[in-house]
Design a protein around this motif. Structure first.
Motif, PDB file in Angstrom:
ATOM      1  N   SER A  51       1.268  -0.655  -0.220  1.00 12.94           N
ATOM      2  CA  SER A  51       0.276   0.041   0.028  1.00 12.94           C
ATOM      3  C   SER A  51       1.161   1.355   0.116  1.00 12.94           C
ATOM      4  CB  SER A  51      -0.739   0.422   1.202  1.00 12.94           C
ATOM      5  OG  SER A  51      -0.055   0.313   2.770  1.00 12.94           O
ATOM      6  N   ALA A  52       1.814   1.168   0.326  1.00 12.03           N
ATOM      7  CA  ALA A  52       3.269   1.831   0.469  1.00 12.03           C
ATOM      8  C   ALA A  52       3.990   2.791  -0.691  1.00 12.03           C
ATOM      9  CB  ALA A  52       3.685   2.670   1.683  1.00 12.03           C
ATOM     10  N   PHE A  53       4.367   1.723  -1.051  1.00 16.02           N
ATOM     11  CA  PHE A  53       5.525   1.491  -1.977  1.00 16.02           C
ATOM     12  C   PHE A  53       4.886   1.619  -3.642  1.00 16.02           C
ATOM     13  CE2 PHE A  53       8.649   0.504   1.186  1.00 16.02           C
ATOM     14  CZ  PHE A  53       9.275   1.155   1.295  1.00 16.02           C
ATOM     15  N   PHE A  54       3.717   0.939  -3.779  1.00 17.64           N
ATOM     16  CA  PHE A  54       3.259   0.586  -5.750  1.00 17.64           C
ATOM     17  C   PHE A  54       2.207   1.557  -4.868  1.00 17.64           C
ATOM     18  CE2 PHE A  54       6.067  -3.151  -3.777  1.00 17.64           C
ATOM     19  CZ  PHE A  54       6.293  -3.194  -4.766  1.00 17.64           C
ATOM     20  N   VAL A  55       1.186   1.118  -4.385  1.00 21.42           N
ATOM     21  CA  VAL A  55      -0.543   1.642  -4.022  1.00 21.42           C
ATOM     22  C   VAL A  55       0.382   3.055  -5.158  1.00 21.42           C
ATOM     23  CG1 VAL A  55      -2.964   2.682  -3.999  1.00 21.42           C
ATOM     24  CG2 VAL A  55      -1.688  -0.049  -3.385  1.00 21.42           C
ATOM     25  N   ASP A  56       0.430   4.244  -3.725  1.00 20.56           N
ATOM     26  CA  ASP A  56       0.916   5.810  -4.710  1.00 20.56           C
ATOM     27  C   ASP A  56       1.305   6.045  -5.781  1.00 20.56           C
ATOM     28  OD1 ASP A  56      -0.568   6.171  -2.351  1.00 20.56           O
ATOM     29  OD2 ASP A  56       1.402   6.975  -0.834  1.00 20.56           O
ATOM     30  N   ILE A  57       2.204   5.019  -6.493  1.00 20.41           N
ATOM     31  CA  ILE A  57       3.074   5.196  -7.384  1.00 20.41           C
ATOM     32  C   ILE A  57       1.731   5.364  -8.693  1.00 20.41           C
ATOM     33  CG2 ILE A  57       5.006   5.070  -8.691  1.00 20.41           C
ATOM     34  CD1 ILE A  57       6.218   4.679  -6.207  1.00 20.41           C
ATOM     35  N   VAL A  58       1.101   3.690  -8.246  1.00 24.38           N
ATOM     36  CA  VAL A  58       0.594   3.245  -9.881  1.00 24.38           C
ATOM     37  C   VAL A  58      -0.594   4.219  -9.484  1.00 24.38           C
ATOM     38  CG1 VAL A  58      -0.951   1.126 -10.073  1.00 24.38           C
ATOM     39  CG2 VAL A  58       1.016   0.905  -9.188  1.00 24.38           C
ATOM     40  N   ASN A  59      -0.840   4.704  -8.217  1.00 25.47           N
ATOM     41  CA  ASN A  59      -2.350   4.948  -7.796  1.00 25.47           C
ATOM     42  C   ASN A  59      -2.183   6.628  -8.728  1.00 25.47           C
ATOM     43  OD1 ASN A  59      -5.287   5.668  -8.204  1.00 25.47           O
ATOM     44  ND2 ASN A  59      -5.177   6.762  -6.073  1.00 25.47           N
ATOM     45  N   VAL A  60      -1.327   7.482  -9.158  1.00 26.61           N
ATOM     46  CA  VAL A  60      -0.928   8.591  -9.866  1.00 26.61           C
ATOM     47  C   VAL A  60      -0.998   8.087 -11.010  1.00 26.61           C
ATOM     48  CG1 VAL A  60       0.778  10.604  -9.642  1.00 26.61           C
ATOM     49  CG2 VAL A  60       0.500  10.369  -7.984  1.00 26.61           C
ATOM     50  N   GLY A  61       0.140   7.051 -11.502  1.00 27.32           N
ATOM     51  CA  GLY A  61      -0.288   7.193 -12.736  1.00 27.32           C
ATOM     52  C   GLY A  61      -1.893   6.838 -13.970  1.00 27.32           C
ATOM     53  N   ALA A  62      -2.954   6.011 -12.447  1.00 29.98           N
ATOM     54  CA  ALA A  62      -3.900   5.830 -13.094  1.00 29.98           C
ATOM     55  C   ALA A  62      -5.088   7.362 -13.129  1.00 29.98           C
ATOM     56  CB  ALA A  62      -4.747   4.695 -12.095  1.00 29.98           C
ATOM     57  N   ILE A  63      -4.281   8.020 -12.072  1.00 29.59           N
ATOM     58  CA  ILE A  63      -5.299   8.935 -12.171  1.00 29.59           C
ATOM     59  C   ILE A  63      -4.788   9.897 -13.244  1.00 29.59           C
ATOM     60  CG2 ILE A  63      -5.694  11.065 -11.019  1.00 29.59           C
ATOM     61  CD1 ILE A  63      -5.579   9.703  -8.670  1.00 29.59           C
ATOM     62  N   THR A  64      -3.997  10.005 -13.833  1.00 33.55           N
ATOM     63  CA  THR A  64      -3.616  10.861 -14.614  1.00 33.55           C
ATOM     64  C   THR A  64      -3.414  10.295 -16.307  1.00 33.55           C
ATOM     65  OG1 THR A  64      -1.129  11.704 -13.208  1.00 33.55           O
ATOM     66  CG2 THR A  64      -1.591  11.807 -16.010  1.00 33.55           C
ATOM     67  N   LEU A  65      -3.842   9.239 -16.061  1.00 32.46           N
ATOM     68  CA  LEU A  65      -4.239   8.863 -17.283  1.00 32.46           C
ATOM     69  C   LEU A  65      -5.941   8.886 -18.121  1.00 32.46           C
ATOM     70  CD1 LEU A  65      -3.383   6.846 -20.206  1.00 32.46           C
ATOM     71  CD2 LEU A  65      -3.986   4.869 -18.934  1.00 32.46           C
ATOM     72  N   PHE A  66      -6.869   8.896 -16.506  1.00 31.97           N
ATOM     73  CA  PHE A  66      -7.979   8.616 -16.811  1.00 31.97           C
ATOM     74  C   PHE A  66      -8.281  10.114 -17.048  1.00 31.97           C
ATOM     75  CE2 PHE A  66      -7.427   4.198 -15.626  1.00 31.97           C
ATOM     76  CZ  PHE A  66      -9.279   3.185 -16.309  1.00 31.97           C
ATOM     77  N   LEU A  67      -8.787  10.563 -16.137  1.00 34.83           N
ATOM     78  CA  LEU A  67      -8.182  12.179 -16.690  1.00 34.83           C
ATOM     79  C   LEU A  67      -7.718  12.906 -18.165  1.00 34.83           C
ATOM     80  CD1 LEU A  67      -6.967  13.581 -13.259  1.00 34.83           C
ATOM     81  CD2 LEU A  67      -9.183  13.755 -14.579  1.00 34.83           C
ATOM     82  N   ARG A  68      -6.780  12.147 -18.399  1.00 31.58           N
ATOM     83  CA  ARG A  68      -6.315  12.413 -19.880  1.00 31.58           C
ATOM     84  C   ARG A  68      -6.663  11.959 -20.987  1.00 31.58           C
ATOM     85  NH1 ARG A  68       0.297  12.833 -19.299  1.00 31.58           N
ATOM     86  NH2 ARG A  68       0.350  14.511 -18.490  1.00 31.58           N
ATOM     87  N   LEU A  69      -8.046  10.685 -20.616  1.00 37.18           N
ATOM     88  CA  LEU A  69      -8.495  10.278 -22.004  1.00 37.18           C
ATOM     89  C   LEU A  69     -10.148  10.583 -22.485  1.00 37.18           C
ATOM     90  CD1 LEU A  69      -8.962   6.235 -20.290  1.00 37.18           C
ATOM     91  CD2 LEU A  69      -7.230   7.205 -22.655  1.00 37.18           C
TER      92      LEU A  69
END
Length: 404
Positions: free
Chosen positions: A386-404
């Protein structure tokens, strides 16, 4: 806060005391309600939610909004994860390395699934597409912190002016759901799959003896406090260095967790005659206190009346996301992790990871292991994911879906 309401803010020490009081309220209610015991609903969740209802009544009847200074609460979270680190052994972590990798993969996949479900749902309901991210990983996996961080940007740049308020509402509702879902879901997986458990699951629903019933002496408590304090100090120093020299921003509890792990796997080797507090009742006492009061204080501070004005469509999306999360845990997470007892404990914790927060996940796993038996690796594996992976992946997912 609504116009005309008077706001009262409890100072830090009083907030802590109120949290302790409502923790015991939760204990008393859990002792008397068999359903709560049978489905491993954590006592601080029960007490904290009762407190939130009491303060909601004060808002309605007396037009008083009660707030809290949460300085000590935030410190308790750091202390808790330091105790987890002090309790960890590299041999145990090595044995769980494969599970750690698998959990990372299924978590990454779920983050993108969550935003896909949110975006499709928002489009079908005629809402701005950005609302799908708000009712997706931003507020669910990300929780209140991510919702507050991203809300103003989405409101200003993506055509959803209520992004901040909606994100906080979604995060609050999902936190309540996650707190209630973890125990019953783990019970379902254990019983349906006849999973072998290390403890005993008594048919009468009574809880097994608590760890803090074991003998605890003053020196044991002092040793545990010293080890935890050293881990926290090292964690603070590492956090400051990372922030200032690399620009990497991690939650403070992460370096404290790692510092505890490093101490627990070096000090006993270098000083074999030193009595290290890992796996002692004294350390369990500190850990349970920190987590229980943190969770009670977090839930009691929820201003439930702010949810009344939120859009019904958002809550419908949360309901759909809850069904998707539960289905994903049963069909993907539990089988992928091995369909054993540790997999069931991690699956119960995954409800907090996917719908609430890391402390909610830990609280659910604590209630599960309190009923069925220990699973120490789970308490290290899930926070690392939850600390090392989720926050990093979540930033990428949010950015991607906002750009779609």
């Amino acid at each position: 806060m609504e116009t005309g309401a008077r706001e009262l803010v409890a100072p830090d020490f009083l907030s802590l005391t109120i949290g302790i009081v409502f923790f015991f309220v939760g204990v008393l209610i859990t002792q008397r309600v068999e359903f709560l015991r049978r489905y491993s609903i954590p006592e601080p969740v029960t007490g904290g939610f009762v407190a939130a209802l009491v303060f909601w009544a004060l808002h309605i009847i007396f037009r008083v909004d009660v707030g809290f200074d949460m300085t000590t609460r935030d410190k308790l979270l750091v202390i808790f994860f330091a105790t987890v680190g002090v309790n960890a052994r590299l041999a145990d972590l090595a044995a769980g390395g494969r599970v750690l990798g698998i959990l990372c993969l299924v978590t990454v996949a779920f983050v993108f699934l969550q935003d896909t479900v949110g975006t499709v749902g928002a489009v079908l309901l005629g809402m701005p597409k950005a609302a799908g991210v708000v009712a997706g990983s931003m507020s669910l996996v990300g929780g209140h912190g991510t919702a507050i961080a991203w809300g103003p940007t989405i409101a200003a740049e993506h055509g959803f002016p209520a992004a901040l308020e909606s994100g906080i509402a979604v995060a609050t509702v999902s936190l309540i759901i996650a707190s209630l879902l973890g125990g019953p879901l783990a019970k379902f997986l254990i019983e349906r799959n006849q999973v072998a458990v290390p403890g005993t699951d008594p048919e009468d629903g009574e809880l097994p003896p608590e760890a803090d019933a074991a003998p605890i002496d003053k020196m044991g408590v002092m040793r545990a406090m010293l080890a935890v304090n050293v881990a926290v100090i090292l964690g603070y120093l590492a956090h400051a260095w990372l922030t200032e020299t690399t620009g990497i921003t991690l939650p403070l509890f992460v370096p404290c967790l790692i510092a505890g792990i490093l101490l627990s796997n070096t000090v006993p080797v270098l000083l074999p005659r030193l009595r290290w507090p890992a796996h002692t009742p004294a350390l369990e006492l500190l850990s349970s206190y920190a987590l229980s009061i943190f969770l009670a204080m977090s839930l009691m501070s929820m201003q439930l009346w702010t949810l009344a004005g939120s859009a019904a469509d958002l809550f419908l999306l949360v309901a759909v996301q809850t069904v998707v999360a539960a289905t994903y845990i049963v069909l993907v997470v539990f089988p992928a992790l091995g369909q054993n007892y540790q997999a069931a404990v991690l699956s119960g914790g995954f409800t907090g990871l996917s719908l609430g927060s890391t402390p909610t996940a830990i609280a659910s796993m604590s209630a599960i292991t309190k009923r069925y038996g220990p699973s120490p690796n789970a308490f290290v594996i899930l926070p690392l994911v939850s600390a090392f992976f989720v926050d990093i992946v979540n930033v990428g997912a949010i950015t991607l879906f906002l750009r779609l």
